[in-house]
Design a protein around this motif. Structure first.
Motif, PDB file in Angstrom:
ATOM      1  N   THR A   1       0.839  -1.200   0.000  1.00 53.56           N
ATOM      2  CA  THR A   1       0.000   0.000   0.000  1.00 53.56           C
ATOM      3  C   THR A   1       0.872   1.246   0.000  1.00 53.56           C
ATOM      4  O   THR A   1       0.619   2.194  -0.745  1.00 53.56           O
ATOM      5  CB  THR A   1      -0.926   0.000   1.227  1.00 53.56           C
TER       6      THR A   1
ATOM      7  N   LEU B   1      -5.448   1.135   2.880  1.00 46.43           N
ATOM      8  CA  LEU B   1      -4.799  -0.104   3.325  1.00 46.43           C
ATOM      9  C   LEU B   1      -5.842  -1.182   3.582  1.00 46.43           C
ATOM     10  O   LEU B   1      -5.705  -2.326   3.125  1.00 46.43           O
ATOM     11  CB  LEU B   1      -3.998   0.189   4.595  1.00 46.43           C
TER      12      LEU B   1
ATOM     13  N   LEU C   1      -7.560  -2.221   0.168  1.00 46.11           N
ATOM     14  CA  LEU C   1      -6.680  -3.040  -0.671  1.00 46.11           C
ATOM     15  C   LEU C   1      -6.510  -4.421  -0.067  1.00 46.11           C
ATOM     16  O   LEU C   1      -6.546  -5.434  -0.757  1.00 46.11           O
ATOM     17  CB  LEU C   1      -5.311  -2.369  -0.812  1.00 46.11           C
TER      18      LEU C   1
END
Lengths: 256, 161
Positions: free
Chosen positions: A81, B20, B23
């Motif tokens: 990320t 975060l 995903l």
């Protein structure tokens, strides 16, 4: 230079350029990731899946270079990320800019009379930039990382984590403290400064007009490179800090 | 630029954490699972390959043993055949020799009997002829009495021969 549109809502300031580009970055990142996992296959991965697996492999190797292999899996999502978000953020400001000229005060865009006076009645408001060209954003990322580092250090490696502040001698405590404080500062400032400098230079080259085109092309290409490097650096430093805080090296301590 | 907007920092933190989470849940989670599945698949295939390799090796050894066995048997059969044929050849030669000896004996016997027959026939013939000769000579020179004496004497002489 440009000012950014900041809406003041009862003391709570909303920077449209930052918020907007962060949201755009999130959408692009998420869309990219979703595209990669659209038709997941074990035996016959699509090109996008292959690409995303290559990125995962790359981040996996990066993380694995800082810590034992069995710990890598926990931080893989974080590293991915980070690298995707920062890389896409870094590239976001490169292709174009959105700048409007205002000569009237506008509370919604944070244009005050003082600001207009400062720019002699005409203020340029930029709506588009790399979110990472804003110190407030990179500070946010650094805070997330540093919070995680100290939390994990306290939770998983408490004794050695606390002890390392007083090593090799208790007198070193201030130095160690400075070291810990400098970590998030350098993390945030390095990323911000690199990307912001890139954007400043792009704005400067744009003043050259048509003659600046080859410089602009060269600098934009280099900015892509810098964006990649900075994303990679931020990720690997995060992993190094986590590794330092959570993993106790026996042989390393004996060597000191 | 010259001012630090802490609200942006808060928004960046929130945005990053949300990203975060998103995903992890909708992209990386499934992708990790697929990669893990592939890892297992490859491991499975490798172990399968290993087992089949071992099986192939075992069957190869088995075949080698079987081949060796067959070769030994073939040699035994050849040896047996050779000894059998030698024996048979000896037998044939022996029987041929016996046959030959028998034929020779038969021939000898035949010859002997033919000889005896010929001798007997000759004796009769010679007796007749000598009588005829003698009678012709004596007819002219001697009487019947002395003739008989002479014939007997001659006959005795012939018989003693």
């Amino acid at each position: 230079m440009h000012e950014f549109p900041v809406w003041d809502v009862g003391g709570f300031r909303i920077d449209f350029s930052t918020w907007g580009t962060i949201i755009v970055t999130m959408i692009i990142t998420f869309a990219l990731a979703r595209l990669a996992v659209r038709n997941l296959s074990v035996e016959n991965p699509s090109k996008m899946q292959n690409f995303m697996e290559w990125i995962i492999e790359f981040v996996h190797n990066t993380v694995a270079s800082t810590m034992p292999l069995e710990k890598v899996k926990r931080y893989l999502s974080l590293g991915l990320t980070l690298i995707l978000f920062i890389f896409i953020s870094n590239l976001l400001g490169l292709p174009f800019g959105v700048v409007f000229e205002y000569s009237e005060p506008n509370a919604f865009l944070g244009i005050t009379n003082e600001l207009l006076e400062k720019y002699h009645g005409h203020v340029h408001i930029a709506f588009w930039k790399s979110p990472t060209a804003d110190l407030s954003v990179t500070a946010g990322l650094a805070i997330v990382v540093i919070f995680l580092v100290h939390y994990l250090g306290l939770k998983e490696n408490r004794k050695h984590y606390l002890k390392h502040y007083f090593e090799p001698f208790p007198i070193f405590f201030p130095l160690n403290l400075i070291k810990e404080i400098s970590k998030p500062l350098t993390l945030a400032l390095r990323l911000y400064a690199n990307i912001f400098a890139g954007e400043v230079l792009i704005a400067t080259i744009l003043m050259l007009g048509l003659w600046g085109l080859p410089f602009l092309a060269a600098w934009q290409a280099f900015s892509i490179f810098v964006g990649g490097i900075q994303a990679f650096l931020f990720t690997i430093l995060t992993m190094v800090y986590i590794s330092q805080a959570t993993i106790h090296h026996h042989d390393e301590e004996e060597a000191h | 630029m010259d001012k630090f907007i802490w609200e942006s920092t808060v928004f960046a933190i929130v945005a990053f954490l949300v990203l975060l989470w998103l995903l992890n849940k909708y992209a990386f989670g499934p992708l990790f699972a697929v990669m893990e599945k592939r890892r297992q698949l490859i491991q499975e295939q490798m172990s399968t390959a290993e087992t089949s390799r071992k099986a192939a090796e075992a069957s190869l050894d088995e075949q080698k043993v079987a081949l060796e066995q067959a070769r030994k048997e073939a040699y035994a059969i050849i040896d047996q055949a050779r000894s059998t044929s030698t024996k048979q050849a000896d037998e044939i030669v022996q029987s041929a020799k016996n046959e030959a000896a028998r034929l020779k004996d038969d021939a000898l016997k035949d010859i002997e009997s033919e000889k005896n027959k010929a001798i007997a026939a000759l004796r009769t013939e010679v007796g007749g002829i000598s009588v005829k000769i003698a009678s012709k000579i004596i007819e002219k020179q001697v009487d019947e009495k002395s003739q008989e004496q002479l014939v007997d004497q001659y006959l005795k002489e012939v018989g003693s021969k």
